[in-house]
Scaffold this active site. Sequence first.
Site, PDB file in Angstrom:
ATOM      1  N   CYS A  79      45.579  19.936  34.731  1.00 27.69           N
ATOM      2  CA  CYS A  79      44.153  19.570  34.640  1.00 27.69           C
ATOM      3  C   CYS A  79      43.815  18.822  33.348  1.00 27.69           C
ATOM      4  CB  CYS A  79      43.282  20.807  34.775  1.00 27.69           C
ATOM      5  SG  CYS A  79      43.614  21.714  36.278  1.00 27.69           S
ATOM      6  N   HIS A 125      36.309  19.486  31.841  1.00 28.04           N
ATOM      7  CA  HIS A 125      37.010  19.806  33.084  1.00 28.04           C
ATOM      8  C   HIS A 125      36.153  20.783  33.893  1.00 28.04           C
ATOM      9  CE1 HIS A 125      39.856  20.920  36.006  1.00 28.04           C
ATOM     10  NE2 HIS A 125      40.244  22.051  35.445  1.00 28.04           N
ATOM     11  N   ASN A 184      37.102  22.376  41.692  1.00 22.57           N
ATOM     12  CA  ASN A 184      38.034  21.980  40.629  1.00 22.57           C
ATOM     13  C   ASN A 184      39.034  20.976  41.218  1.00 22.57           C
ATOM     14  OD1 ASN A 184      40.202  21.790  38.871  1.00 22.57           O
ATOM     15  ND2 ASN A 184      40.264  23.968  38.383  1.00 22.57           N
TER      16      ASN A 184
HETATM   17  N1  COA Z   1      35.772  36.688  47.010  1.00 19.91           N
HETATM   18  C1  COA Z   1      35.429  37.988  46.804  1.00 19.91           C
HETATM   19  N2  COA Z   1      36.036  38.766  45.901  1.00 19.91           N
HETATM   20  C2  COA Z   1      37.010  38.209  45.155  1.00 19.91           C
HETATM   21  C3  COA Z   1      37.415  36.871  45.316  1.00 19.91           C
HETATM   22  C4  COA Z   1      36.751  36.121  46.298  1.00 19.91           C
HETATM   23  N3  COA Z   1      37.050  34.816  46.523  1.00 19.91           N
HETATM   24  N4  COA Z   1      38.401  36.611  44.446  1.00 19.91           N
HETATM   25  C5  COA Z   1      38.631  37.746  43.743  1.00 19.91           C
HETATM   26  N5  COA Z   1      37.783  38.710  44.180  1.00 19.91           N
HETATM   27  C6  COA Z   1      37.669  40.094  43.716  1.00 19.91           C
HETATM   28  C7  COA Z   1      38.920  40.606  43.021  1.00 19.91           C
HETATM   29  O1  COA Z   1      39.858  41.054  43.975  1.00 19.91           O
HETATM   30  C8  COA Z   1      38.347  41.734  42.203  1.00 19.91           C
HETATM   31  O2  COA Z   1      38.170  42.848  43.030  1.00 19.91           O
HETATM   32  P1  COA Z   1      38.441  44.338  42.459  1.00 19.91           P
HETATM   33  O3  COA Z   1      37.441  44.521  41.336  1.00 19.91           O
HETATM   34  O4  COA Z   1      38.184  45.179  43.652  1.00 19.91           O
HETATM   35  O5  COA Z   1      39.858  44.322  41.973  1.00 19.91           O
HETATM   36  C9  COA Z   1      36.980  41.220  41.802  1.00 19.91           C
HETATM   37  O6  COA Z   1      36.666  40.169  42.721  1.00 19.91           O
HETATM   38  C10 COA Z   1      36.898  40.701  40.393  1.00 19.91           C
HETATM   39  O7  COA Z   1      38.024  39.876  40.163  1.00 19.91           O
HETATM   40  P2  COA Z   1      38.185  39.064  38.831  1.00 19.91           P
HETATM   41  O8  COA Z   1      39.491  38.322  38.893  1.00 19.91           O
HETATM   42  O9  COA Z   1      37.932  39.952  37.643  1.00 19.91           O
HETATM   43  O10 COA Z   1      36.958  38.044  38.961  1.00 19.91           O
HETATM   44  P3  COA Z   1      36.445  37.029  37.911  1.00 19.91           P
HETATM   45  O11 COA Z   1      35.033  37.301  37.602  1.00 19.91           O
HETATM   46  O12 COA Z   1      37.406  36.871  36.763  1.00 19.91           O
HETATM   47  O13 COA Z   1      36.477  35.678  38.743  1.00 19.91           O
HETATM   48  C11 COA Z   1      37.817  33.697  38.912  1.00 19.91           C
HETATM   49  C12 COA Z   1      37.720  35.181  39.259  1.00 19.91           C
HETATM   50  C13 COA Z   1      39.147  33.203  39.449  1.00 19.91           C
HETATM   51  C14 COA Z   1      36.696  32.975  39.606  1.00 19.91           C
HETATM   52  C15 COA Z   1      37.701  33.522  37.381  1.00 19.91           C
HETATM   53  O14 COA Z   1      38.582  34.405  36.722  1.00 19.91           O
HETATM   54  C16 COA Z   1      38.031  32.127  36.938  1.00 19.91           C
HETATM   55  O15 COA Z   1      37.387  31.171  37.331  1.00 19.91           O
HETATM   56  N6  COA Z   1      39.042  31.953  36.077  1.00 19.91           N
HETATM   57  C17 COA Z   1      39.442  30.652  35.606  1.00 19.91           C
HETATM   58  C18 COA Z   1      40.239  29.975  36.693  1.00 19.91           C
HETATM   59  C19 COA Z   1      40.445  28.522  36.451  1.00 19.91           C
HETATM   60  O16 COA Z   1      39.662  27.879  35.799  1.00 19.91           O
HETATM   61  N7  COA Z   1      41.522  27.981  37.023  1.00 19.91           N
HETATM   62  C20 COA Z   1      41.841  26.617  36.952  1.00 19.91           C
HETATM   63  C21 COA Z   1      42.533  26.277  35.697  1.00 19.91           C
HETATM   64  S1  COA Z   1      42.652  24.547  35.477  1.00 19.91           S
END
Ligand code: COA
Length: 325
Positions: A114, A252, A282
């Site tokens: 990215c 980004h 993204n």
């Molecule tokens: N729908 C519903 N629930 C979801 C889900 C979805 N699409 N994806 C994950 N969950 C759940 C998880 O299983 C977890 O459940 P649990 O509490 O029962 O274990 C809960 O939601 C929280 O998960 P968590 O990973 O802590 O959520 P978060 O607030 O960190 O959000 C992302 C997840 C991926 C959206 C976030 O971490 C993020 O955007 N990170 C950066 C990713 C990124 O930028 N990637 C590209 C890099 S270039």
Amino acid sequence: MQYGLKILGTGGYVPPLTVSNEEFAAIADTSDEWIRSRTGIGERHFADGESSLDLAAQAAHRAMDDAGAAPEQIGVVVCATATHEYLFPSLACRVAQALGLPEQVLAFDLNAACSGFLFALHTAQCLLGERRDAYALVIGSEVLSRITDFEDRSTCILFGDGAGAVVAGLGDGGPTLFDSGAIGGTQVLSCPSGLTARNPFASVQELPQRPRIHMDGREVFRFAVDSVSASITRTLAQGGLAPGDVDWYVCHQANQRILKAVAKRLDIPLERFFCNIGHRGNTSAASIPLALDELHRSGLLRRGQRVVLSGFGGGLTYGSLYFIW
Ligand code: COA
């Protein structure tokens, strides 16, 4: 005289197929409310038959049109991508051919996930130092739907396909400042290529795996906020500038909450952070040029304004680039 980057034109292209959060809720245990509140994403575009060449060539064509640049004026083509259909030839070579660019063009791809577009733009600027009379065509193009794991609800809802491009030259409008970093490691964010390491005569062969993105979302989130905030601060400090001196931040587009956290840490109003993740998702290397193109075409970006592009991604990598529009 300080020669900096001058962006002469921008272009963007996304394939017509739009996929809403509701459509994801029909195939995975998720909901529109969860996706919007955790990421800011409402919909994204997916290729449906289009190749990465189709996306890149459309964006490049629009950028050249916007810049009023003729094919013979392009001396450098750098394409940032991790999802080209071919290991070789490069996407840049194919775009150069599709656009009828001169044979003497320097055309190659660069992969920094990215952060790729930022690194490509900086590389193009360095190369233009050797060819002051030429323009560079810099492209970010991704068909991420090919490497997305649609069985992993925490990643599949994030990504989209598209391409963005700029035509850039060198100008005396002001300095360009740049900062970058590369940490390494495959644990937090990676996509194995599927190529195996066994010798071709070994009795047991590994089965090739389709490339799929693996990600530790929480770790990436933390890394993104820390690295982008620090990189922006370092970049601006090179020119004796502070975050408040910048008119537009085009970062980004990975998660709206990451942009909010960076704005808060830099103590900058969120309104200065252009955001189009709601309808693009993204798009990795395409996300910054797609956002810049949208900002430019909206009429909000005015000549002479100070702009910072900043991003992060697999590598782990990050970078920031300051220039005058
Ligand atoms: N729908 C519903 N629930 C979801 C889900 C979805 N699409 N994806 C994950 N969950 C759940 C998880 O299983 C977890 O459940 P649990 O509490 O029962 O274990 C809960 O939601 C929280 O998960 P968590 O990973 O802590 O959520 P978060 O607030 O960190 O959000 C992302 C997840 C991926 C959206 C976030 O971490 C993020 O955007 N990170 C950066 C990713 C990124 O930028 N990637 C590209 C890099 S270039």
